[in-house]
Design a protein around this motif. Structure first.
Motif, PDB file in Angstrom:
ATOM      1  N   ASP A  47       0.803  -1.223   0.000  1.00 52.10           N
ATOM      2  CA  ASP A  47       0.000   0.000   0.000  1.00 52.10           C
ATOM      3  C   ASP A  47       0.834   1.271   0.000  1.00 52.10           C
ATOM      4  O   ASP A  47       0.414   2.298  -0.553  1.00 52.10           O
ATOM      5  N   HIS A  74      -2.352  -8.422  -8.226  1.00 52.33           N
ATOM      6  CA  HIS A  74      -3.692  -7.836  -8.273  1.00 52.33           C
ATOM      7  C   HIS A  74      -4.447  -8.003  -6.953  1.00 52.33           C
ATOM      8  O   HIS A  74      -5.196  -7.116  -6.541  1.00 52.33           O
ATOM      9  N   GLU A  75      -4.255  -9.134  -6.276  1.00 47.64           N
ATOM     10  CA  GLU A  75      -4.955  -9.328  -4.997  1.00 47.64           C
ATOM     11  C   GLU A  75      -4.478  -8.314  -3.964  1.00 47.64           C
ATOM     12  O   GLU A  75      -5.282  -7.725  -3.229  1.00 47.64           O
ATOM     13  N   TRP A  77      -3.197  -5.370  -4.637  1.00 49.76           N
ATOM     14  CA  TRP A  77      -3.707  -4.084  -5.100  1.00 49.76           C
ATOM     15  C   TRP A  77      -5.133  -3.850  -4.601  1.00 49.76           C
ATOM     16  O   TRP A  77      -5.480  -2.755  -4.145  1.00 49.76           O
ATOM     17  N   SER A  78      -5.962  -4.880  -4.679  1.00 53.41           N
ATOM     18  CA  SER A  78      -7.377  -4.726  -4.337  1.00 53.41           C
ATOM     19  C   SER A  78      -7.594  -4.419  -2.863  1.00 53.41           C
ATOM     20  O   SER A  78      -8.647  -3.899  -2.483  1.00 53.41           O
ATOM     21  N   ARG A  79      -6.624  -4.700  -2.027  1.00 52.12           N
ATOM     22  CA  ARG A  79      -6.739  -4.341  -0.612  1.00 52.12           C
ATOM     23  C   ARG A  79      -6.674  -2.822  -0.422  1.00 52.12           C
ATOM     24  O   ARG A  79      -7.268  -2.291   0.513  1.00 52.12           O
ATOM     25  N   THR A  80      -5.951  -2.144  -1.290  1.00 56.28           N
ATOM     26  CA  THR A  80      -5.828  -0.683  -1.196  1.00 56.28           C
ATOM     27  C   THR A  80      -6.833   0.019  -2.087  1.00 56.28           C
ATOM     28  O   THR A  80      -7.396   1.054  -1.705  1.00 56.28           O
ATOM     29  N   HIS A  81      -7.070  -0.515  -3.272  1.00 55.15           N
ATOM     30  CA  HIS A  81      -7.959   0.118  -4.254  1.00 55.15           C
ATOM     31  C   HIS A  81      -9.020  -0.899  -4.710  1.00 55.15           C
ATOM     32  O   HIS A  81      -8.958  -1.399  -5.841  1.00 55.15           O
ATOM     33  N   PRO A  82      -9.983  -1.212  -3.857  1.00 52.33           N
ATOM     34  CA  PRO A  82     -10.954  -2.247  -4.211  1.00 52.33           C
ATOM     35  C   PRO A  82     -11.897  -1.867  -5.344  1.00 52.33           C
ATOM     36  O   PRO A  82     -12.495  -2.748  -5.978  1.00 52.33           O
ATOM     37  N   ASP A  83     -12.039  -0.571  -5.612  1.00 51.98           N
ATOM     38  CA  ASP A  83     -13.020  -0.121  -6.598  1.00 51.98           C
ATOM     39  C   ASP A  83     -12.433   0.217  -7.960  1.00 51.98           C
ATOM     40  O   ASP A  83     -13.158   0.619  -8.870  1.00 51.98           O
ATOM     41  N   GLY A 135      -9.226  -1.206 -10.683  1.00 46.59           N
ATOM     42  CA  GLY A 135      -8.069  -2.025 -10.994  1.00 46.59           C
ATOM     43  C   GLY A 135      -7.018  -1.233 -11.752  1.00 46.59           C
ATOM     44  O   GLY A 135      -7.262  -0.110 -12.202  1.00 46.59           O
TER      45      GLY A 135
END
Length: 206
Positions: A69, A93-94, A96-102, A104
């Motif tokens: 993050d 990508h997984e 990444w989704s913890r910081t920017h879930p909405d 990609g």
């Protein structure tokens, strides 16, 4: 006449959080380009500070060396401001989704991919270990490699947290980085620069 291609450093401050722990950190954000266009490596913490440092130059991309993050926190805000696409290896990508879930990333980094900015070429080196999608950017024209948290002054980066593996990291450094010319300057994700030659004794041989 536009200025020569170069690498510039911006230091931003914030936190790194993973596995229930949070730490204060200072991150190196790297700008590769000339007087007209610039590629940002690791948009950390402060999109406004990074945007000021680009000084009106056209942003060609935001390249994420990995998806912790602290290295991607400002990537979306900077991309929204400049329309520069965010690029990340799919194996992160997984994270990444913890910081920017909405939202990609806009594109993928792959081993051997070549990016161009200011008429110079940057080669993507996939170097898993610190995270599974960690990548470095080799810039032969400038005798430099940007290593994120894969290689520091003093040796390979940290492992021991989720999505990391020490043997994989050391193998990546041996195979992909220590094989570069010894005079190659290593621009790291945190702290001071080093060189490939200086770090060879700091990496286990097996």
């Amino acid at each position: 006449m536009k200025g020569a291609a170069r690498i510039e450093r911006v230091v931003t401050h914030g936190t790194f959080s993973l596995d229930g722990d949070t730490f204060d950190v200072a991150d190196n954000v790297w700008l590769v380009g000339d007087d007209e266009e610039v590629l940002v490596v690791d948009a950390a913490h402060d999109a406004e500070a990074i945007h000021r440092a680009t000084a009106g130059r056209r942003g060609t991309a935001v390249v994420c060396t990995h998806a912790h993050d602290d290295h991607i926190g400002a990537a979306v805000a900077f991309s929204t401001r400049t329309e520069a696409p965010v690029l990340l290896h799919p194996d992160d990508h997984e994270l990444w989704s913890r910081t920017h879930p909405d939202r990609g990333p806009d594109g993928e980094l792959t081993d051997g991919r070549r990016l161009t900015v200011a008429d110079i070429e940057l080669q993507i080196l996939h170097t898993p270990g610190h995270t599974w999608g960690s990548c470095c950017l080799y810039v032969p024209f400038l005798d430099a490699v940007l290593t994120g948290d894969t290689l520091f002054h003093g040796g390979p980066g940290a492992t021991g947290r989720s999505y990391s593996d020490r043997p994989a990291l050391e193998a990546s450094v041996r195979a992909r980085l220590l094989t570069l010319p010894g005079g190659t300057v290593v621009h790291t994700g945190h702290g001071r620069d080093t060189t490939i030659a200086a770090e060879r004794p700091n990496v286990p041989t097996t």
